[in-house]
Design a protein around this motif. Structure first.
Motif, PDB file in Angstrom:
ATOM      1  N   ASP A  51       9.788   5.865  28.974  1.00  0.00           N
ATOM      2  CA  ASP A  51       9.264   6.518  30.172  1.00  0.00           C
ATOM      3  C   ASP A  51       9.241   8.034  30.035  1.00  0.00           C
ATOM      4  N   ILE A  54       6.183   9.104  28.096  1.00  0.00           N
ATOM      5  CA  ILE A  54       4.960   8.956  28.889  1.00  0.00           C
ATOM      6  C   ILE A  54       4.841  10.093  29.901  1.00  0.00           C
ATOM      7  N   ALA A  55       5.942  10.456  30.536  1.00  0.00           N
ATOM      8  CA  ALA A  55       5.919  11.572  31.483  1.00  0.00           C
ATOM      9  C   ALA A  55       5.608  12.887  30.774  1.00  0.00           C
ATOM     10  N   GLU A  58       1.889  13.011  29.971  1.00  0.00           N
ATOM     11  CA  GLU A  58       1.112  13.326  31.176  1.00  0.00           C
ATOM     12  C   GLU A  58       1.128  14.822  31.459  1.00  0.00           C
ATOM     13  N   LEU A  82      -3.653   4.956  28.981  1.00  0.00           N
ATOM     14  CA  LEU A  82      -2.798   5.185  30.156  1.00  0.00           C
ATOM     15  C   LEU A  82      -3.338   6.285  31.059  1.00  0.00           C
ATOM     16  N   ALA A 123       7.263   0.022  27.606  1.00  0.00           N
ATOM     17  CA  ALA A 123       7.025   1.227  28.403  1.00  0.00           C
ATOM     18  C   ALA A 123       5.532   1.415  28.669  1.00  0.00           C
ATOM     19  N   GLU A 127       3.621   1.263  32.385  1.00  0.00           N
ATOM     20  CA  GLU A 127       2.789   2.368  32.868  1.00  0.00           C
ATOM     21  C   GLU A 127       1.359   1.917  33.097  1.00  0.00           C
ATOM     22  N   ARG A 130       1.404   0.252  36.418  1.00  0.00           N
ATOM     23  CA  ARG A 130       1.571   1.252  37.480  1.00  0.00           C
ATOM     24  C   ARG A 130       0.276   2.013  37.723  1.00  0.00           C
ATOM     25  N   LYS A 131      -0.370   2.434  36.634  1.00  0.00           N
ATOM     26  CA  LYS A 131      -1.610   3.195  36.778  1.00  0.00           C
ATOM     27  C   LYS A 131      -2.698   2.352  37.425  1.00  0.00           C
TER      28      LYS A 131
END
Length: 222
Positions: A51, A54-55, A58, A82, A123, A127, A130-131
């Motif tokens: 995670d 990924i953050a 972004e 993603l 992970a 995501e 979630r997206k």
């Protein structure tokens, strides 16, 4: 349409060239994609394994586009399924930001078909779900199947396709999104779910929209 794209992670020169060549093969005649490396700074992840990665991706992609030279650029594109920097809550940018997942999943959802997905690790799978929930395309037909592959397998066409073929044997969705923007898929399969390359589909849709914007005549871009 002239698209400026950036990788979601730091990549080698060879990998950047491989990804650029893939875009060159996939783009319709009225689209061009110029791909850049996200960079090698301490805030740039070298892989999407958890995670935090990924953050960080972004944030780094969002910052990269904010600082980009937009001369001769019509749109931005994160080189990642993603969609970093895309969707509700994302910061506004100097140019529209296209999302591979948003374009591909939106089109498939509009057909009413059941959609599944395969992802390299847990992970990325989380995501992706979630997206998708922020895009309003509805729930997936079944949970994302985790392939358990390494970053190196992204460039290994045979290893990736072998893992996907095994996963598809137990999936019941009509269409399955391959949750990696940079994989060259081997096939098509003769039975079971249709495996969808979201990059290829998104680029065709972008080409169709650009043709419409500039006087669509009814011909689908090659």
């Amino acid at each position: 349409m002239r698209i400026l794209a950036v990788t979601p992670i730091a990549v080698s020169d060879d990998e950047l060239a491989r990804r650029q060549q893939r875009y060159n093969r996939l783009v319709p005649a009225n689209i061009s994609v110029r791909l850049h490396n996200l960079g090698t700074g301490p805030a740039v992840p070298s892989a999407l394994e958890n995670d935090d990665d990924i953050a960080a991706s972004e944030a780094a992609v969002t910052a990269w586009f904010a600082a980009a030279d937009v001369q001769d650029v019509d749109a931005f594109l994160p080189d990642c399924v993603l969609d970093p920097g895309v969707g509700p809550g994302s910061l506004p940018q100097q140019r529209p930001v296209l999302g591979l997942l948003r374009l591909a999943a939106g089109f498939l959802a509009a057909t009413g078909a059941g959609i599944g997905a395969v992802a390299r690790n847990g992970a990325i799978a989380a995501e992706l779900e979630r997206k998708l929930s922020t895009y309003g395309t509805g729930p997936l037909h079944e949970p994302v199947t985790v392939l358990g592959l390494s970053l190196a397998d992204v460039a290994d066409d045979a290893a990736w396709s072998g893992a996907v073929d095994t996963a598809l044997e137990t999936m019941s969705a009509e269409y399955v999104l391959n949750a990696c923007s940079a994989v060259n898929l081997i096939g098509p399969r003769s039975d079971g779910p249709v495996l969808v390359d979201p990059t290829a589909l998104a680029l065709r849709l972008a080409g169709l929209l650009d043709s419409h914007r500039n006087g669509f005549s009814g011909a689908v871009p090659a």
